[in-house]
Structure formats: C-alpha cells, structure tokens
Design a protein around this motif. Structure first.
Motif, PDB file in Angstrom:
ATOM      1  N   SER A 186      28.381   5.813  40.886  1.00 34.66           N
ATOM      2  CA  SER A 186      28.051   6.585  39.681  1.00 34.66           C
ATOM      3  C   SER A 186      27.871   8.067  39.999  1.00 34.66           C
ATOM      4  O   SER A 186      27.879   8.894  39.086  1.00 34.66           O
ATOM      5  CB  SER A 186      26.772   6.032  39.039  1.00 34.66           C
ATOM      6  N   ILE A 243      28.651  10.484  46.966  1.00 32.24           N
ATOM      7  CA  ILE A 243      29.784  10.099  47.809  1.00 32.24           C
ATOM      8  C   ILE A 243      30.606   8.994  47.144  1.00 32.24           C
ATOM      9  O   ILE A 243      31.842   9.027  47.154  1.00 32.24           O
ATOM     10  CB  ILE A 243      29.259   9.651  49.198  1.00 32.24           C
ATOM     11  N   GLU A 261      21.963  -4.738  40.946  1.00 33.31           N
ATOM     12  CA  GLU A 261      20.973  -4.358  41.959  1.00 33.31           C
ATOM     13  C   GLU A 261      21.401  -4.971  43.294  1.00 33.31           C
ATOM     14  O   GLU A 261      21.434  -6.199  43.428  1.00 33.31           O
ATOM     15  CB  GLU A 261      19.596  -4.882  41.515  1.00 33.31           C
ATOM     16  N   ASN A 305      28.899   1.504  49.810  1.00 38.63           N
ATOM     17  CA  ASN A 305      28.353   2.866  49.804  1.00 38.63           C
ATOM     18  C   ASN A 305      26.917   2.952  49.273  1.00 38.63           C
ATOM     19  O   ASN A 305      26.163   3.813  49.707  1.00 38.63           O
ATOM     20  CB  ASN A 305      29.278   3.758  48.968  1.00 38.63           C
ATOM     21  N   TYR A 338      15.263   4.222  57.697  1.00 39.13           N
ATOM     22  CA  TYR A 338      16.619   4.494  57.187  1.00 39.13           C
ATOM     23  C   TYR A 338      17.619   4.567  58.337  1.00 39.13           C
ATOM     24  O   TYR A 338      18.682   3.938  58.293  1.00 39.13           O
ATOM     25  CB  TYR A 338      16.606   5.810  56.402  1.00 39.13           C
ATOM     26  N   THR A 352      24.322  15.981  48.086  1.00 39.48           N
ATOM     27  CA  THR A 352      24.275  15.043  46.952  1.00 39.48           C
ATOM     28  C   THR A 352      22.843  14.947  46.440  1.00 39.48           C
ATOM     29  O   THR A 352      21.923  15.510  47.025  1.00 39.48           O
ATOM     30  CB  THR A 352      24.726  13.619  47.351  1.00 39.48           C
TER      31      THR A 352
END
Ligand code: NAP
Length: 249
Positions: A12, A15, A61, A88, A158, A193
């Motif tokens: 949406s 990237i 989700e 992604n 992360y 982004t």
C-alpha cells in the motif's frame, strides 16, 4: 510467455508500492496486499492498471495465520495461478534497549517479521512448487542491512528478525531449488519511507546520512529495481543471494 501473477505483501506504500508498480511495468499482474489501508492500496492498484496489467487489492494481517490463508485463497480466485511472491510487509518498533523490551513487543515482532513471511512462503510454495503440481516460481524476501550491522540501542529485535530472514532465504533457496523455485533477498539500507515516521525514528534517520558512504538515503524505487531484477528471468541462475541496496554501507 503467458500471464504472470505476483503477490506483493505490504504494497500500500513505501517499498512494496514501488515494487508493485515496477513489477507491473515489467509485465506482472499484481496482488496489492496491505494490512488495512485499502484506500492507499487501491491507489497503487490504479497505477498498476494504468500500465495495462491487472491489479487486485487484498487486506490481511500477516501476524494471523488464518488471515494469510484467506489472502492466498483470494489470490487463487481473483488472479489465478501464482508465479511470484515478494515478502515485503514488516514493522520496526520504537527505539529501545534490550532490557526495556517487553515480551509482547518481541512476540509481535516475531509474528509479523518472521512467521508472516515464512507462512506466506509456505502458501506460495504449495501453489508454485513442481513437487505440488505447480509451474515453479520465484520468492524475494525483503530483509534489511540491519541484519548485518545490528541495531544496538535501537531495535535489536528487528535486526534479529531480518537476520533470520537472511537465514530463511539461504536455507529455503536450497530446499526448493529442485522444485523450480528461486528464493533471494534484498537488504535495503536506510530508505526514505513512512516506516521511520510511524515508529518515531525520523530525526535519527535524517542524521544517519553521515554513516552512509553515498551520503544520502535510498529511495523505494531503488530497492524495487533490485527486487524486480531478482524476480526476472535475467536472474534465472540466481538463488540464495542476499542483495545489498544500501548506498555502500
Ligand atoms: P512502510 O512504508 O511502513 O509500509 C509497510 C507496509 O507493510 C504497508 O503496506 C503496511 O500495510 C504493511 N504492513 C505492516 N504491518 C503489517 C501487518 N502486521 N500485516 C500486514 N501488513 C502489514 O514500510 P517500508 O519502509 O516500505 O518497508 C517495507 C519492508 O522493507 C519492511 O519489511 C521493512 O522492514 C523493510 N526495510 C525498510 C527499510 C527502510 O529504511 N524503509 C530498510 C530496510 C528494510 P498498511 O499500509 O495497511 O498499514
């Protein structure tokens, strides 16, 4: 060559949106997946349709395995046989040291950034693998340069999730190579982004230009160029590769 259908998760914006558009320009029909911003996904779909390719928008989700099953069932019905997957969709969290991280934060990180891509790959393999009657296909995982450099004091959870994606890419590439599926990853550096704004990292990101040899942030389009090449027949003998798109870092 006949029509080729691609699912891009998290398309949406950022990237994923750039990948969807560039892949369409390269001839792919595209499923634009998002979590819930259907209006933004629909704008990307419109841009894809302007290239003459087909586009379908689906919300799901990725932390929810049942939702992933529903996503792929929609792909089957609305687009037909799948030939490619770009894993992604992903999140970072607010900056924290390990001693500050809650179990809930870790569970969310593993669910979205690890289980999500793995379960999407599972669903794609079940459809694309020659072992299961498919025609073969290609998977590109979106990892991060964080997997190489770690992110001490920021979001080690992360960077660990992305290091695991690198490992998944290497192992899965070998597992499914004989079944006609190539698996690769791109490792973007710091890309301009919304992911940074939504997690409160924007100012740090602007300052981090100093540590990038090319002295600038990357663009979503520059990452998409790498992804779309890995999807292409031009990369036909490339599998298990980790492609850094990180301005020399
Ligand atoms: P972004 O602009 O924040 O976009 C994230 C996309 O993922 C959106 O489409 C979002 O959907 C979707 N998404 C987020 N959480 C989801 C969930 N739980 N379930 C389903 N969909 C979900 O991110 P980006 O910067 O383009 O990053 C894309 C990928 O590149 C991520 O894997 C990220 O880790 C990686 N990456 C980014 C950078 C960077 O500097 N930007 C660097 C290295 C790696 P909605 O719009 O509906 O919320």
């Amino acid at each position: 060559m006949g029509e080729r259908n691609l699912l891009v998760t998290g398309a949406s914006r950022g990237i994923g949106a750039a990948v969807a558009l560039l892949a369409a320009e390269a001839g792919w029909n595209v499923v634009i997946h998002c979590r819930r911003d259907l209006a933004a996904a629909e704008r990307v779909a419109e841009a894809v349709r302007r290239t003459g390719r087909r586009a379908v928008v689906v919300a799901a989700e990725v932390a929810d395995p049942a939702d992933i099953d529903r996503l792929f069932e929609r792909v089957d019905v609305e687009l037909g046989p799948l030939h490619g997957l770009v894993n992604n969709a992903g999140v970072v969290d607010v900056a924290a040291r390990v001693e500050e991280m809650t179990p809930e934060r870790l569970q969310r990180m593993w669910a979205i950034n690890l289980s999500g891509p793995m379960l999407c790959a599972r669903a794609a393999i079940r459809r694309m693998s020659r072992r299961h009657g498919g025609a073969g296909g290609v998977i590109v995982n979106v990892s991060s340069a964080a997997a190489r450099v770690g992110s001490p004091g920021l979001y080690l959870d992360y960077s660990m999730s992305k290091a695991a994606i690198d490992h998944f890419t290497t192992g899965l590439a070998r597992e499914v190579a004989a079944d006609g599926i190539r698996v690769n990853a791109v490792r973007p550096g710091i890309i301009d982004t919304e992911i940074h704004a939504t997690s409160g990292h924007r100012e740090r990101v602007d300052a981090s230009v100093q540590i990038i040899p090319m002295a600038r942030l990357g663009t979503a389009k520059e990452v998409a160029e790498g992804v779309v090449w890995l999807l292409s027949d031009g990369a036909g003998y490339v599998s298990g590769a980790l492609l850094d798109v990180a301005g020399g870092r």
